[in-house]
Design a protein around this motif. Structure first.
Motif, PDB file in Angstrom:
ATOM      1  N   VAL A   1      -3.417   0.169   3.653  1.00 44.79           N
ATOM      2  CA  VAL A   1      -3.196  -1.166   3.111  1.00 44.79           C
ATOM      3  C   VAL A   1      -4.118  -1.350   1.912  1.00 44.79           C
ATOM      4  O   VAL A   1      -5.336  -1.188   2.030  1.00 44.79           O
ATOM      5  N   THR A   2      -3.532  -1.678   0.756  1.00 40.96           N
ATOM      6  CA  THR A   2      -4.347  -1.941  -0.436  1.00 40.96           C
ATOM      7  C   THR A   2      -4.563  -3.429  -0.648  1.00 40.96           C
ATOM      8  O   THR A   2      -5.434  -3.816  -1.413  1.00 40.96           O
ATOM      9  N   GLY A   3      -3.777  -4.279  -0.004  1.00 39.45           N
ATOM     10  CA  GLY A   3      -3.945  -5.724  -0.117  1.00 39.45           C
ATOM     11  C   GLY A   3      -2.634  -6.458  -0.007  1.00 39.45           C
ATOM     12  O   GLY A   3      -1.674  -5.973   0.594  1.00 39.45           O
TER      13      GLY A   3
ATOM     14  N   TYR B   1       6.218  13.388   3.446  1.00 40.64           N
ATOM     15  CA  TYR B   1       6.600  12.423   2.412  1.00 40.64           C
ATOM     16  C   TYR B   1       5.495  11.389   2.256  1.00 40.64           C
ATOM     17  O   TYR B   1       4.874  10.974   3.237  1.00 40.64           O
ATOM     18  N   ILE B   2       5.255  10.968   1.016  1.00 37.38           N
ATOM     19  CA  ILE B   2       4.332   9.869   0.712  1.00 37.38           C
ATOM     20  C   ILE B   2       5.082   8.876  -0.163  1.00 37.38           C
ATOM     21  O   ILE B   2       5.734   9.268  -1.139  1.00 37.38           O
ATOM     22  N   GLY B   3       5.029   7.614   0.214  1.00 38.81           N
ATOM     23  CA  GLY B   3       5.712   6.567  -0.534  1.00 38.81           C
ATOM     24  C   GLY B   3       4.837   5.342  -0.667  1.00 38.81           C
ATOM     25  O   GLY B   3       3.712   5.302  -0.163  1.00 38.81           O
ATOM     26  N   ARG B   4       5.384   4.332  -1.330  1.00 34.83           N
ATOM     27  CA  ARG B   4       4.625   3.095  -1.523  1.00 34.83           C
ATOM     28  C   ARG B   4       5.476   1.890  -1.142  1.00 34.83           C
ATOM     29  O   ARG B   4       6.700   1.918  -1.273  1.00 34.83           O
ATOM     30  N   ALA B   5       4.806   0.853  -0.690  1.00 30.76           N
ATOM     31  CA  ALA B   5       5.425  -0.445  -0.429  1.00 30.76           C
ATOM     32  C   ALA B   5       4.705  -1.420  -1.350  1.00 30.76           C
ATOM     33  O   ALA B   5       3.500  -1.625  -1.194  1.00 30.76           O
TER      34      ALA B   5
ATOM     35  N   GLY C   1       6.731  -6.577   1.899  1.00 24.72           N
ATOM     36  CA  GLY C   1       5.723  -5.530   1.957  1.00 24.72           C
ATOM     37  C   GLY C   1       6.142  -4.305   2.750  1.00 24.72           C
ATOM     38  O   GLY C   1       7.258  -3.801   2.614  1.00 24.72           O
ATOM     39  N   PHE C   2       5.214  -3.820   3.590  1.00 22.39           N
ATOM     40  CA  PHE C   2       5.489  -2.633   4.413  1.00 22.39           C
ATOM     41  C   PHE C   2       6.686  -2.872   5.339  1.00 22.39           C
ATOM     42  O   PHE C   2       7.486  -1.968   5.562  1.00 22.39           O
ATOM     43  N   ARG C   3       6.783  -4.089   5.892  1.00 23.72           N
ATOM     44  CA  ARG C   3       7.873  -4.373   6.826  1.00 23.72           C
ATOM     45  C   ARG C   3       9.227  -4.076   6.172  1.00 23.72           C
ATOM     46  O   ARG C   3      10.051  -3.359   6.730  1.00 23.72           O
ATOM     47  N   LYS C   4       9.434  -4.582   4.969  1.00 26.41           N
ATOM     48  CA  LYS C   4      10.714  -4.377   4.294  1.00 26.41           C
ATOM     49  C   LYS C   4      10.927  -2.906   3.938  1.00 26.41           C
ATOM     50  O   LYS C   4      11.982  -2.343   4.204  1.00 26.41           O
ATOM     51  N   ARG C   5       9.928  -2.303   3.341  1.00 31.29           N
ATOM     52  CA  ARG C   5      10.099  -0.929   2.844  1.00 31.29           C
ATOM     53  C   ARG C   5      10.382   0.053   3.980  1.00 31.29           C
ATOM     54  O   ARG C   5      11.302   0.856   3.914  1.00 31.29           O
TER      55      ARG C   5
ATOM     56  N   GLY D   1       0.833  -1.197   0.000  1.00 34.63           N
ATOM     57  CA  GLY D   1       0.000   0.000   0.000  1.00 34.63           C
ATOM     58  C   GLY D   1       0.863   1.240   0.000  1.00 34.63           C
ATOM     59  O   GLY D   1       1.998   1.218  -0.486  1.00 34.63           O
ATOM     60  N   VAL D   2       0.337   2.310   0.563  1.00 34.22           N
ATOM     61  CA  VAL D   2       1.066   3.573   0.625  1.00 34.22           C
ATOM     62  C   VAL D   2       1.288   3.963   2.079  1.00 34.22           C
ATOM     63  O   VAL D   2       0.566   3.517   2.973  1.00 34.22           O
ATOM     64  N   TYR D   3       2.307   4.774   2.291  1.00 36.36           N
ATOM     65  CA  TYR D   3       2.590   5.287   3.627  1.00 36.36           C
ATOM     66  C   TYR D   3       2.868   6.770   3.528  1.00 36.36           C
ATOM     67  O   TYR D   3       3.251   7.275   2.483  1.00 36.36           O
TER      68      TYR D   3
END
Length: 192
Positions: free
Chosen positions: A159-161, A111-115, A122-126, A99-101
């Motif tokens: 979270v987008t999925g 700042y806006i980013g994506r995982a 997913g988010f954990r890594k990014r 998703g995006v953060y």
């Protein structure tokens, strides 16, 4: 002041003007998008966002150009989940989610980013990349800033999925959210 000093000063001024023009362009793009969405809603009676059974056939025949996945930008924008301070977040539950953060510093979205690696952390890594000593997420100025401010940045996610289609939605959503909010680190740092 020598020739090289003058040339350096001219480059600094040019860089500043370019940054200002890019920021103004991003704001205008967001304004144009919002106006186009309002016109679309007026023309369709906003039937695309309602879930009435009377409108089912109409929804299937006409694809809403303002949907990202199955939601409008406004609907996605109401789905932010607060995680806390970047350096302290337990990211394990978000291992396979994409998703995006957004990073918030001193009450401002900075700042806006994506995982988007659903099959690789997913988010954990990014988001963990911004907390490590290695420079894996810091090839751009924004990544360096995220690392330097990791103890002050509040992180929210949408979270987008957890699949390839969800990653595509996250990519589209990131672009639209950046156009809407024009976060300083997205505009000024990455475009230098």
């Amino acid at each position: 002041m020598g020739f090289l000093d003058k040339l350096g000063k001219a480059f600094e001024i040019g860089e500043t003007l370019l940054g200002m023009a890019m920021e103004a362009g991003a704001k205008e793009q967001g304004r144009m998008y919002r106006e186009a969405e309002r016109r679309y809603k007026r023309q369709t009676g906003n039937s695309m966002s309602h879930n009435n059974s009377n409108n089912r056939d109409e929804r299937q025949q006409v694809k809403n150009p303002f949907l990202i996945g199955d939601k409008t930008l406004e609907q996605w924008d109401h789905r932010w989940q607060s995680l806390g301070i970047l350096s302290d977040i337990n990211l394990s539950p978000y291992n396979h989610y994409v998703g995006v953060y957004r990073a918030i510093l001193a009450g401002r979205i900075i700042y806006i980013g994506r995982a988007i690696e659903w099959n690789n952390g997913g988010f954990r890594k990014r988001l963990s990349d911004y907390r490590r000593e290695s420079n894996s997420a810091r090839h751009h100025g924004s990544g360096q800033k995220m690392y330097l401010h990791r103890d002050q940045l509040h992180i929210d996610i949408i979270v987008t999925g957890s699949d390839e289609q969800s990653a595509k939605v996250a990519t589209q959503l990131e672009v639209r959210l950046i156009a809407k909010y024009v976060p300083e680190w997205n505009v000024k740092i990455n475009n230098k």
